[in-house]
Design a protein around this motif. Structure first.
Motif, PDB file in Angstrom:
ATOM      1  N   VAL A 423       0.845  -1.214   0.000  1.00  0.00           N
ATOM      2  CA  VAL A 423       0.000   0.000   0.000  1.00  0.00           C
ATOM      3  C   VAL A 423       0.871   1.251   0.000  1.00  0.00           C
ATOM      4  N   LYS A 424       1.930   1.217   0.799  1.00  0.00           N
ATOM      5  CA  LYS A 424       2.811   2.382   0.871  1.00  0.00           C
ATOM      6  C   LYS A 424       3.491   2.647  -0.469  1.00  0.00           C
ATOM      7  N   SER A 425       4.007   1.597  -1.112  1.00  0.00           N
ATOM      8  CA  SER A 425       4.769   1.802  -2.342  1.00  0.00           C
ATOM      9  C   SER A 425       3.868   1.948  -3.560  1.00  0.00           C
ATOM     10  N   GLU A 426       2.886   1.051  -3.725  1.00  0.00           N
ATOM     11  CA  GLU A 426       2.033   1.096  -4.909  1.00  0.00           C
ATOM     12  C   GLU A 426       0.898   2.106  -4.780  1.00  0.00           C
ATOM     13  N   GLY A 427       0.428   2.310  -3.555  1.00  0.00           N
ATOM     14  CA  GLY A 427      -0.695   3.221  -3.360  1.00  0.00           C
ATOM     15  C   GLY A 427      -0.314   4.685  -3.299  1.00  0.00           C
ATOM     16  N   GLY A 428       0.980   4.985  -3.156  1.00  0.00           N
ATOM     17  CA  GLY A 428       1.425   6.366  -3.154  1.00  0.00           C
ATOM     18  C   GLY A 428       1.185   7.097  -1.849  1.00  0.00           C
ATOM     19  N   LEU A 429       1.034   6.380  -0.731  1.00  0.00           N
ATOM     20  CA  LEU A 429       0.860   7.041   0.563  1.00  0.00           C
ATOM     21  C   LEU A 429       2.229   7.427   1.120  1.00  0.00           C
ATOM     22  N   ARG A 430       2.275   8.492   1.891  1.00  0.00           N
ATOM     23  CA  ARG A 430       3.526   8.968   2.489  1.00  0.00           C
ATOM     24  C   ARG A 430       3.549   8.608   3.972  1.00  0.00           C
ATOM     25  N   LEU A 431       4.727   8.206   4.430  1.00  0.00           N
ATOM     26  CA  LEU A 431       4.911   7.816   5.829  1.00  0.00           C
ATOM     27  C   LEU A 431       6.166   8.481   6.362  1.00  0.00           C
ATOM     28  N   ARG A 432       6.080   8.991   7.574  1.00  0.00           N
ATOM     29  CA  ARG A 432       7.272   9.524   8.237  1.00  0.00           C
ATOM     30  C   ARG A 432       7.206   9.201   9.717  1.00  0.00           C
ATOM     31  N   GLN A 433       8.382   9.137  10.339  1.00  0.00           N
ATOM     32  CA  GLN A 433       8.475   8.942  11.781  1.00  0.00           C
ATOM     33  C   GLN A 433       8.751  10.286  12.425  1.00  0.00           C
ATOM     34  N   THR A 434       7.791  10.768  13.180  1.00  0.00           N
ATOM     35  CA  THR A 434       7.983  12.034  13.887  1.00  0.00           C
ATOM     36  C   THR A 434       8.936  11.858  15.067  1.00  0.00           C
ATOM     37  N   ALA A 435       9.027  10.651  15.593  1.00  0.00           N
ATOM     38  CA  ALA A 435       9.976  10.265  16.640  1.00  0.00           C
ATOM     39  C   ALA A 435      10.105   8.743  16.524  1.00  0.00           C
ATOM     40  N   PRO A 436      11.173   8.157  17.048  1.00  0.00           N
ATOM     41  CA  PRO A 436      11.294   6.699  16.950  1.00  0.00           C
ATOM     42  C   PRO A 436      10.067   5.989  17.508  1.00  0.00           C
ATOM     43  N   GLY A 437       9.411   5.205  16.668  1.00  0.00           N
ATOM     44  CA  GLY A 437       8.221   4.477  17.092  1.00  0.00           C
ATOM     45  C   GLY A 437       6.928   5.251  16.972  1.00  0.00           C
ATOM     46  N   GLU A 438       6.975   6.502  16.487  1.00  0.00           N
ATOM     47  CA  GLU A 438       5.768   7.300  16.284  1.00  0.00           C
ATOM     48  C   GLU A 438       5.664   7.626  14.797  1.00  0.00           C
ATOM     49  N   PHE A 439       4.573   7.231  14.181  1.00  0.00           N
ATOM     50  CA  PHE A 439       4.436   7.275  12.729  1.00  0.00           C
ATOM     51  C   PHE A 439       3.279   8.187  12.323  1.00  0.00           C
ATOM     52  N   TYR A 449      -2.900  10.600   9.660  1.00  0.00           N
ATOM     53  CA  TYR A 449      -3.209   9.708  10.766  1.00  0.00           C
ATOM     54  C   TYR A 449      -1.920   9.398  11.504  1.00  0.00           C
ATOM     55  N   ARG A 450      -1.943   9.580  12.816  1.00  0.00           N
ATOM     56  CA  ARG A 450      -0.760   9.320  13.638  1.00  0.00           C
ATOM     57  C   ARG A 450      -0.997   8.086  14.488  1.00  0.00           C
ATOM     58  N   VAL A 451       0.072   7.290  14.669  1.00  0.00           N
ATOM     59  CA  VAL A 451      -0.041   6.057  15.436  1.00  0.00           C
ATOM     60  C   VAL A 451       1.299   5.763  16.086  1.00  0.00           C
ATOM     61  N   ALA A 452       1.241   5.209  17.307  1.00  0.00           N
ATOM     62  CA  ALA A 452       2.422   4.700  18.006  1.00  0.00           C
ATOM     63  C   ALA A 452       2.091   3.275  18.423  1.00  0.00           C
ATOM     64  N   PRO A 453       2.285   2.292  17.534  1.00  0.00           N
ATOM     65  CA  PRO A 453       1.756   0.949  17.787  1.00  0.00           C
ATOM     66  C   PRO A 453       2.341   0.254  19.000  1.00  0.00           C
ATOM     67  N   GLY A 454       3.558   0.595  19.395  1.00  0.00           N
ATOM     68  CA  GLY A 454       4.165  -0.066  20.539  1.00  0.00           C
ATOM     69  C   GLY A 454       3.827   0.558  21.869  1.00  0.00           C
ATOM     70  N   ARG A 455       3.005   1.580  21.854  1.00  0.00           N
ATOM     71  CA  ARG A 455       2.674   2.283  23.088  1.00  0.00           C
ATOM     72  C   ARG A 455       1.225   2.009  23.450  1.00  0.00           C
ATOM     73  N   ASP A 456       0.994   1.591  24.690  1.00  0.00           N
ATOM     74  CA  ASP A 456      -0.378   1.375  25.130  1.00  0.00           C
ATOM     75  C   ASP A 456      -1.120   2.701  25.129  1.00  0.00           C
ATOM     76  N   PRO A 457      -2.374   2.735  24.665  1.00  0.00           N
ATOM     77  CA  PRO A 457      -3.114   3.999  24.652  1.00  0.00           C
ATOM     78  C   PRO A 457      -3.348   4.506  26.062  1.00  0.00           C
ATOM     79  N   ASP A 458      -3.265   5.823  26.199  1.00  0.00           N
ATOM     80  CA  ASP A 458      -3.528   6.420  27.504  1.00  0.00           C
ATOM     81  C   ASP A 458      -4.993   6.230  27.864  1.00  0.00           C
ATOM     82  N   PRO A 459      -5.293   5.953  29.157  1.00  0.00           N
ATOM     83  CA  PRO A 459      -6.699   5.826  29.538  1.00  0.00           C
ATOM     84  C   PRO A 459      -7.405   7.165  29.360  1.00  0.00           C
ATOM     85  N   PRO A 460      -8.689   7.134  28.967  1.00  0.00           N
ATOM     86  CA  PRO A 460      -9.407   8.399  28.778  1.00  0.00           C
ATOM     87  C   PRO A 460      -9.523   9.172  30.078  1.00  0.00           C
ATOM     88  N   ALA A 461      -9.405  10.489  29.973  1.00  0.00           N
ATOM     89  CA  ALA A 461      -9.515  11.338  31.153  1.00  0.00           C
ATOM     90  C   ALA A 461     -10.947  11.318  31.663  1.00  0.00           C
TER      91      ALA A 461
END
Length: 475
Positions: A423-439, A449-461
């Motif tokens: 999808v990234k290569s053929e679909g023409g989507l752009r991806l960058r890491q804003t910090a190690p492990g944050e995409f 769309y931002r995601v940090a897959p290795g980080r547990d989501p913070d509980p809702p306030a």
């Protein structure tokens, strides 16, 4: 009548959503920018990937919506009209559309004409059987060819998480094979039950399947180990651990199991035996389980949880969160790979431009850090993914000097499953890491769309407390 009206309204809305998805799929802005890697490969459906992100749906669900909309605009127009009128609900319309979408148009039209008149009075299972019967009548010559082709799609899918530390595994087999597998498990379960085994038939079938694959039947299987008396055997290759555990138990009552000098509080040998086949078979050198293929399962456990300072959740690769007791028992099981979250590893995390392929240590660091594919709606385990250079290592001809190629380092690597790599290569989507492990993904339609897959989501306030008449004003 009100329930029926609401279901008919849901059917109309689904028909509209499917048609809008088909319209989106025809737009030039969401066409692939590169051809598939091989002539046989299915082209990437960029519209489905956009919808997957926008709706937080799985890729399969989004692809299904696009496919149904395309069918409703073509040979399956009558099914789409019945759905929009509310004569078919979403489930039954999906039965027809999913089965007929890739068949020749004349066959699809004839089968559709045969089953739609009575479809409103049929359940989804009955309608599926009607479609199969109509297919055999309409196109008997191709039935054998379709069956042979379908066999090429046999598979065992990766586990899907269920609540309370359980998971389901789905196997797609040829009907005779699936029937024989179930009959074998059923016969073994009924034999054991008749001999006095206290487990239910469902439990016996499940434990029998586990025993056949993992060869854990030497001591009665996982159910017996979990429900019977505590197991006396120590974890695999853990004679020193057993000695340390005995010493630690005398010095620190209640410490339970000790691994690498770390007392796992609240964990007993029985807990270890319940989750680790190795602990049940280590005492018997002749047991076939000792000769099974070696597998590695990553369990990422916060150090504070491992030491018993808190009971926070751990992460079992390919499954998701597990409770603290299960995590400590897995860490003590010997056959499981122990990974404690600690940044002081000394791993070389940046190879620069000297080499394209990461070292084994760097690859493991990235996979453990991110846990899953970095596509926001994908849960494929990182161990099964490609390691992708977020910024292309070899560069691209359409980039200028202000956009140099990337390096092989932790801040420029991330796991992508094979599909989303395409999808990234053929679909023409752009991806960058804003910090190690944050995409951050930028789609063809300009959404981010931002995601940090290795980080547990913070509980809702928690919501702010409502003011009473006696509370001072918030100024």
């Amino acid at each position: 009548e009100l329930v029926d009206a609401a279901v008919r309204l849901e059917a109309w809305a689904h028909a509209a959503a499917a048609r809008y998805a088909a319209v989106l799929a025809r737009r030039d802005a969401v066409q692939p920018v590169e051809p598939p890697p091989t002539p046989r490969a299915v082209p990437i459906c960029v519209a489905a990937e956009e919808l997957s992100l926008r709706l937080s749906w799985s890729r399969r669900a989004a692809q299904r919506l696009v496919r149904q909309g395309q069918g409703f605009d073509g040979a399956l127009a009558a099914t789409g009209e019945a759905l929009a009128r509310g004569d078919l609900d979403v489930v039954r319309a999906g039965v027809v559309a999913d089965r007929l979408h890739d068949l020749p148009v004349p066959v699809a039209l004839d089968v559709q004409d045969a089953v739609l008149p009575g479809a409103r009075a049929r359940t989804a299972a009955q309608l599926a059987a009607d479609v199969e019967r109509a297919l055999i009548r309409v196109d008997p010559a191709e039935a054998a060819a379709r069956r042979a082709h379908a066999r090429t799609g046999r598979r065992v899918e990766r586990p899907r998480p269920l609540p309370d530390g359980m998971a389901s595994i789905r196997a797609v087999l040829a009907a005779p094979d699936a029937t024989r597998v179930h009959a074998t498990l059923e016969a073994a379960a009924r034999t054991a039950h008749a001999a006095g085994d206290p487990r239910t038939l469902d439990q016996l079938r499940a434990d029998g399947l586990t025993d056949l694959v993992l060869h854990t039947a030497c001591d009665g299987g996982p159910g017996a180990a979990a429900d019977a008396a505590p197991v006396d055997s120590a974890p695999v290759d853990s004679a020193p651990d057993a000695e340390r555990a005995a010493a630690a138990g005398a010095a620190c009552p209640g410490a339970g199991v000790v691994v690498d000098g770390v007392p796992l509080r609240g964990v007993t040998e029985r807990d270890v035996a319940a989750v680790s086949p190795a602990a049940r078979t280590a005492a018997d050198p002749a047991c076939p389980a000792r000769r099974r293929p070696t597998t590695v399962v990553h369990v990422t456990v916060p150090l504070s949880t491992l030491l018993g300072l808190d009971d926070g959740p751990a992460d079992l690769a390919g499954h998701g969160p597990v409770d603290a007791v299960t995590a400590r028992a897995l860490a003590a099981g010997g056959v499981w790979r122990r990974l404690v979250t600690d940044p002081l590893s000394g791993t070389l995390l940046d190879l620069g431009r000297t080499r394209y392929r990461p070292t084994a240590a760097l690859a493991e660091h990235v996979r453990v850090r991110d846990r899953t594919c970095v596509w926001p709606t994908c849960t494929a385990p990182a161990a099964s993914c490609d390691l992708d250079h977020t910024r292309d290592f070899h560069g691209r001809p359409d980039r200028g000097p202000d956009d140099p190629p990337g390096t092989t380092c932790a801040a420029n690597l991330g796991p992508l499953c094979r599909h989303h790599h395409r999808v990234k290569s053929e679909g023409g989507l752009r991806l960058r890491q804003t910090a190690p492990g944050e995409f951050e993904w930028t789609t063809r339609l300009g959404r981010r769309y931002r995601v940090a897959p290795g980080r547990d989501p913070d509980p809702p306030a928690p919501p702010p407390a409502a003011l009473t008449s006696d509370d001072p004003p918030p100024f």
